[in-house]
Scaffold this motif. Structure first.
Motif, PDB file in Angstrom:
ATOM      1  N   THR A 252       0.840  -1.195   0.000  1.00 33.98           N
ATOM      2  CA  THR A 252       0.000   0.000   0.000  1.00 33.98           C
ATOM      3  C   THR A 252       0.876   1.247   0.000  1.00 33.98           C
ATOM      4  O   THR A 252       1.837   1.333   0.777  1.00 33.98           O
ATOM      5  N   LEU A 253       0.543   2.222  -0.875  1.00 37.58           N
ATOM      6  CA  LEU A 253       1.334   3.449  -1.010  1.00 37.58           C
ATOM      7  C   LEU A 253       0.513   4.650  -0.573  1.00 37.58           C
ATOM      8  O   LEU A 253      -0.666   4.786  -0.930  1.00 37.58           O
ATOM      9  N   ASN A 254       1.151   5.504   0.208  1.00 35.98           N
ATOM     10  CA  ASN A 254       0.564   6.789   0.577  1.00 35.98           C
ATOM     11  C   ASN A 254       1.513   7.866   0.049  1.00 35.98           C
ATOM     12  O   ASN A 254       2.600   8.068   0.589  1.00 35.98           O
ATOM     13  N   VAL A 255       1.117   8.543  -1.045  1.00 38.94           N
ATOM     14  CA  VAL A 255       1.997   9.463  -1.768  1.00 38.94           C
ATOM     15  C   VAL A 255       1.515  10.892  -1.556  1.00 38.94           C
ATOM     16  O   VAL A 255       0.314  11.185  -1.676  1.00 38.94           O
ATOM     17  N   ALA A 256       2.437  11.793  -1.254  1.00 35.58           N
ATOM     18  CA  ALA A 256       2.138  13.214  -1.119  1.00 35.58           C
ATOM     19  C   ALA A 256       3.029  14.004  -2.077  1.00 35.58           C
ATOM     20  O   ALA A 256       4.224  13.733  -2.183  1.00 35.58           O
ATOM     21  N   GLY A 257       2.424  14.951  -2.776  1.00 37.96           N
ATOM     22  CA  GLY A 257       3.184  15.806  -3.684  1.00 37.96           C
ATOM     23  C   GLY A 257       3.261  15.304  -5.103  1.00 37.96           C
ATOM     24  O   GLY A 257       4.062  15.818  -5.891  1.00 37.96           O
ATOM     25  N   ALA A 258       2.446  14.312  -5.449  1.00 36.80           N
ATOM     26  CA  ALA A 258       2.454  13.770  -6.806  1.00 36.80           C
ATOM     27  C   ALA A 258       1.045  13.777  -7.368  1.00 36.80           C
ATOM     28  O   ALA A 258       0.060  13.693  -6.627  1.00 36.80           O
ATOM     29  N   ALA A 259       0.963  13.861  -8.665  1.00 36.04           N
ATOM     30  CA  ALA A 259      -0.326  13.858  -9.341  1.00 36.04           C
ATOM     31  C   ALA A 259      -0.634  12.458  -9.856  1.00 36.04           C
ATOM     32  O   ALA A 259       0.228  11.810 -10.454  1.00 36.04           O
ATOM     33  N   LYS A 260      -1.860  11.987  -9.593  1.00 33.64           N
ATOM     34  CA  LYS A 260      -2.338  10.694 -10.084  1.00 33.64           C
ATOM     35  C   LYS A 260      -1.387   9.563  -9.705  1.00 33.64           C
ATOM     36  O   LYS A 260      -1.014   8.728 -10.531  1.00 33.64           O
ATOM     37  N   ALA A 261      -1.001   9.525  -8.446  1.00 33.59           N
ATOM     38  CA  ALA A 261      -0.069   8.502  -7.980  1.00 33.59           C
ATOM     39  C   ALA A 261      -0.813   7.200  -7.717  1.00 33.59           C
ATOM     40  O   ALA A 261      -1.974   7.194  -7.297  1.00 33.59           O
ATOM     41  N   PRO A 262      -0.184   6.042  -7.937  1.00 31.16           N
ATOM     42  CA  PRO A 262      -0.827   4.762  -7.628  1.00 31.16           C
ATOM     43  C   PRO A 262      -0.963   4.590  -6.119  1.00 31.16           C
ATOM     44  O   PRO A 262      -0.195   5.150  -5.334  1.00 31.16           O
ATOM     45  N   THR A 275       6.731   5.238 -11.948  1.00 28.69           N
ATOM     46  CA  THR A 275       7.101   6.648 -12.095  1.00 28.69           C
ATOM     47  C   THR A 275       6.034   7.538 -11.465  1.00 28.69           C
ATOM     48  O   THR A 275       4.838   7.355 -11.707  1.00 28.69           O
ATOM     49  N   LEU A 276       6.502   8.482 -10.654  1.00 29.22           N
ATOM     50  CA  LEU A 276       5.614   9.466 -10.037  1.00 29.22           C
ATOM     51  C   LEU A 276       5.913  10.830 -10.640  1.00 29.22           C
ATOM     52  O   LEU A 276       7.077  11.179 -10.868  1.00 29.22           O
ATOM     53  N   GLN A 277       4.875  11.603 -10.882  1.00 24.16           N
ATOM     54  CA  GLN A 277       5.040  12.957 -11.414  1.00 24.16           C
ATOM     55  C   GLN A 277       4.642  13.959 -10.343  1.00 24.16           C
ATOM     56  O   GLN A 277       3.515  13.947  -9.848  1.00 24.16           O
ATOM     57  N   ALA A 278       5.595  14.817 -10.008  1.00 22.02           N
ATOM     58  CA  ALA A 278       5.339  15.797  -8.955  1.00 22.02           C
ATOM     59  C   ALA A 278       4.254  16.773  -9.401  1.00 22.02           C
ATOM     60  O   ALA A 278       4.179  17.152 -10.572  1.00 22.02           O
ATOM     61  N   SER A 279       3.433  17.184  -8.466  1.00 24.11           N
ATOM     62  CA  SER A 279       2.349  18.125  -8.769  1.00 24.11           C
ATOM     63  C   SER A 279       2.769  19.569  -8.566  1.00 24.11           C
ATOM     64  O   SER A 279       2.123  20.481  -9.065  1.00 24.11           O
ATOM     65  N   ALA A 280       3.865  19.801  -7.838  1.00 24.62           N
ATOM     66  CA  ALA A 280       4.352  21.160  -7.580  1.00 24.62           C
ATOM     67  C   ALA A 280       5.775  21.056  -7.064  1.00 24.62           C
ATOM     68  O   ALA A 280       6.192  20.002  -6.565  1.00 24.62           O
ATOM     69  N   PRO A 281       6.546  22.117  -7.193  1.00 23.26           N
ATOM     70  CA  PRO A 281       7.890  22.086  -6.606  1.00 23.26           C
ATOM     71  C   PRO A 281       7.798  21.891  -5.098  1.00 23.26           C
ATOM     72  O   PRO A 281       6.865  22.353  -4.451  1.00 23.26           O
ATOM     73  N   GLY A 282       8.752  21.189  -4.543  1.00 22.94           N
ATOM     74  CA  GLY A 282       8.758  20.941  -3.101  1.00 22.94           C
ATOM     75  C   GLY A 282       9.150  19.511  -2.822  1.00 22.94           C
ATOM     76  O   GLY A 282       9.932  18.898  -3.555  1.00 22.94           O
ATOM     77  N   THR A 283       8.578  18.938  -1.749  1.00 19.51           N
ATOM     78  CA  THR A 283       8.944  17.601  -1.300  1.00 19.51           C
ATOM     79  C   THR A 283       7.942  16.582  -1.810  1.00 19.51           C
ATOM     80  O   THR A 283       6.732  16.719  -1.598  1.00 19.51           O
ATOM     81  N   LEU A 284       8.443  15.573  -2.461  1.00 15.60           N
ATOM     82  CA  LEU A 284       7.650  14.421  -2.871  1.00 15.60           C
ATOM     83  C   LEU A 284       7.941  13.302  -1.874  1.00 15.60           C
ATOM     84  O   LEU A 284       9.100  12.929  -1.679  1.00 15.60           O
ATOM     85  N   SER A 285       6.891  12.799  -1.201  1.00 18.08           N
ATOM     86  CA  SER A 285       7.104  11.781  -0.164  1.00 18.08           C
ATOM     87  C   SER A 285       6.193  10.587  -0.400  1.00 18.08           C
ATOM     88  O   SER A 285       5.075  10.724  -0.899  1.00 18.08           O
ATOM     89  N   VAL A 286       6.700   9.406  -0.008  1.00 19.09           N
ATOM     90  CA  VAL A 286       5.955   8.152  -0.155  1.00 19.09           C
ATOM     91  C   VAL A 286       6.138   7.336   1.118  1.00 19.09           C
ATOM     92  O   VAL A 286       7.264   7.155   1.601  1.00 19.09           O
TER      93      VAL A 286
END
Length: 666
Positions: A252-262, A275-286
């Protein structure tokens, strides 16, 4: 029959009857099948035929010590149970009411029960039962020695194969487990085409402009492996205690800072990447979590009864977690094209630019600078003569293609001009600074030379004097001067006419002011008009220029030679001069006498001539005067002198006429 024989027969009948009675009683109390099935209860497990639902899939085994069950029990309604005390009473549910479990660490057995306890195969369940009985990590009180299925005979051949397979898998895949996730930025490789440049350097020109020798600049260029994008690669790995990848486990994945993440991924025999695509500059976390096989089994003691087996059941699954984060900033890139690569001085140009590399809806400000140089720009190098023409700003620009505001090209501009772009760096944005001299960003305005010319006529020859201005200083140019002959005066036009007399070309070098002067070689000047046309051939820096045909300053005219005129008529007798002219000097007589001139017409005879006309050879004056003549006045000598003067005048005129005609012909 004798009495002894009869007695013996009666005793045998009584014994038989007694045996039948015992068997009947044993059958009534439930001991009949057990006796038929195997040894007495004291020598092994006795099947409870009155509780058939107490057994799951499995196989009975008859050992010398007694009978025992290799399989699962239905001691608990929601889990398969496996005995760890072979040869004792079957673990019926009634013996385990309110039983509390203890846990014992045994990773391999725990994995095997977690994976296979729900199987309906008797061979699988027999294999699990053997693992439980043979597990040295568990407590045991065996009354019948436990054995591997491979040692239990032909009836256990299937169970033996399953036992070997499950045991090998457990050694490889049993815990403890490690869930590992990682985030790595996706890199974009440099563009190796018109925009080849060290674009990951904060200021590409910092190394290029300091060293004009581009060959020497190569040793200072950074080694570029790529630049980050707005994407990151998430890698998920689940490994067992042996280090093997554990497949088929949902994560199970809990993704913050990405668009349309699995939200989930499933592990495989190799690490799984997405592959995760960031939704905005900053921190991408999983944050990732997974349910895995436990490392322990649950052990239950019976709460009632005597000599009842203890059992184990699978424990609840364990959880493993991991987390990863990545700081991502926009990595902008700008590709551009000038709106007009041949701009007109005094008009405007714009920067057609495309921005990429911004994360999500992030926007930036782009500064555009228009540069000019008098020398050809080199890609990635700021020329020493580069000067700024002007700059404009594009605000709130996102990914995509845009057009900058206009910049005016100076009226007197000649040379090269190009745009560069700058995006300032900050916490969310990596700085972008475009390089000088990108080909598609560059426009060129050629130098536009002209020529002032003057055609010169000297006697019977002519030449052209040419003064050229407006060439690129120091540049080489080719001048072509063509002379045309026409019979009538030319009228100025763009198209040449007449007969081509000569074509002369000159290769010249302009001075520091773009000026050069030449004189053409003289040519024979025919009668009529000669007009010159001057052409300055075009080059990579100078525009072509051609003068008009028939320009007055480039045209000369030669008149035809005049023919000699007729001699004057001799004077009539009435035209006696008041004073006789002085006799002309005697001309040099030619060795060959000239042809006589045409005889002039004789003048009309006057009504009353004052004297006789003078002949070519004057006659002697008459000695007498006719009766009609007037009487003489004065002395006779005077009259003779006058007549002689007339004759001399006539003779001198004739000689002068003959002499002048000769000179004209010469």
């Amino acid at each position: 029959m004798s009495n002894r024989s009869m007695t013996t027969l009666r005793l045998a009948s009584l014994r038989t009857a007694l045996l039948l009675t015992v068997l009947t009683v044993a059958s009534l109390i439930g001991l009949g099948p057990a006796m038929a099935a195997g040894p007495p209860a004291s020598l092994g497990e006795v099947p409870v035929l009155t509780a058939p639902n107490a057994y799951g899939p499995g196989i009975w085994h008859h050992a010398k010590q007694g009978k025992t069950w290799y399989g699962s029990y239905r001691t608990f309604p929601d889990a398969s149970a496996y005995c760890i005390d072979a040869g004792k009473k079957s673990p019926l549910p009634k013996y385990f009411k309110n039983a509390k479990a203890d846990t014992v660490a045994s990773a391999r057995t725990a994995w095997a029960l977690h994976e296979y306890a729900g199987s309906t195969s008797k061979d699988v369940q027999a294999a699990l039962s053997a693992m439980a009985r043979l597990d040295k990590a568990l407590p045991h009180d065996h009354k019948v020695p436990p054995q591997k299925p491979a040692d239990l005979g032909k009836k256990f051949s299937g169970a033996a194969k399953k036992h070997s397979t499950i045991l090998a898998e457990a050694k490889k895949l049993a815990g403890p487990y490690t869930l590992d996730i990682s985030l790595e930025p996706v890199m974009r490789m440099p563009v190796l085409e018109p925009y080849a440049a060290p674009e990951s350097a904060s200021s590409p020109d910092s190394w290029a402009s300091d060293r004009p020798d581009s060959d020497k600049a190569d040793d200072k260029r950074p080694k570029v492996l790529g630049t980050p994008t707005d994407e990151a690669t998430l890698a998920v790995s689940l490994t067992s205690a042996s280090g093997a990848q554990v497949p088929d486990v949902p994560v199970t994945l809990n993704v913050a800072g990405a668009a349309k993440a699995p939200t989930t991924v499933t592990t495989g025999k190799e690490p799984v990447a997405t592959t995760l695509q960031a939704s905005a500059p900053g921190t991408l976390s999983v944050t990732a979590s997974a349910k895995v096989a436990p490392q322990t089994v649950r052990v239950f003691e019976p709460t009632s009864g005597t000599r009842v087996q203890r059992v184990i059941t699978p424990d609840t699954p364990d959880s493993v977690t991991d987390k990863a984060s990545l700081d991502l900033s926009s990595q902008p890139k700008v590709t551009t094209e000038i709106s007009d690569q041949t701009p007109t001085p005094g008009e405007t140009v714009t920067d057609e630019f495309t921005v990429s590399g911004l994360i999500g809806d992030h926007t930036v400000t782009v500064e555009h600078t228009l540069w000019q140089t008098a020398t050809a720009p080199r890609q990635g190098i700021k020329n020493d003569d580069a000067r700024e023409i002007g700059s404009v700003t594009s605000k709130d620009v996102g990914n995509g293609t845009h057009t900058s505001d206009e910049v005016t090209v100076p009226e007197d501009f000649r040379g090269w001009l190009y745009f560069t772009e700058t995006i300032a760096g900050d916490k969310a944005t990596k700085e972008w600074k475009g390089i000088h001299g990108q080909p598609r960003e560059t426009g060129f305005v050629p130098w536009t030379p002209t020529a002032d010319t003057e055609a010169v006529l000297e006697g019977t020859s002519t030449h052209d004097e040419v003064a050229v201005t407006g060439l690129r200083p120091g540049s080489e140019a080719v001048l072509v001067v063509t002379a045309y002959h026409v019979e009538s005066e030319p009228e100025q036009s763009k198209e040449p006419d007449g007969t081509e007399l000569s074509v002369q070309d000159f290769t010249v070098n302009a001075d520091e002011k773009g000026h050069v002067e030449i004189d053409t070689e003289p040519i024979d000047m025919p009668v009529g008009w000669v007009t010159y046309v001057t052409t300055i051939e075009g080059s990579d820096v100078n525009a072509e220029w051609t003068s008009d045909w028939g320009v007055p300053a480039e045209t000369v005219h030669r008149l035809p030679e005049e023919k000699p005129s007729a001699p004057p008529a001799p004077p009539t007798p009435s035209e006696e001069p008041s004073k006789p002219p002085a006799p002309p000097e005697q001309p040099d007589m030619p060795s060959t006498p000239p042809a006589p001139p045409e005889q002039p017409e004789a003048p009309e005879k006057p009504e009353t001539p004052s004297a006789e006309p003078v002949a070519d050879t004057p006659e002697a004056p008459a000695a007498t005067v006719s009766s009609g003549e007037l009487p003489r006045t004065g002395t006779t000598g005077n009259g003779m002198l006058i007549g002689l003067g007339i004759v001399l005048v006539g003779l001198g005129s004739t000689i002068l006429l003959i002499s002048g005609s000769r000179r004209d012909r010469e």
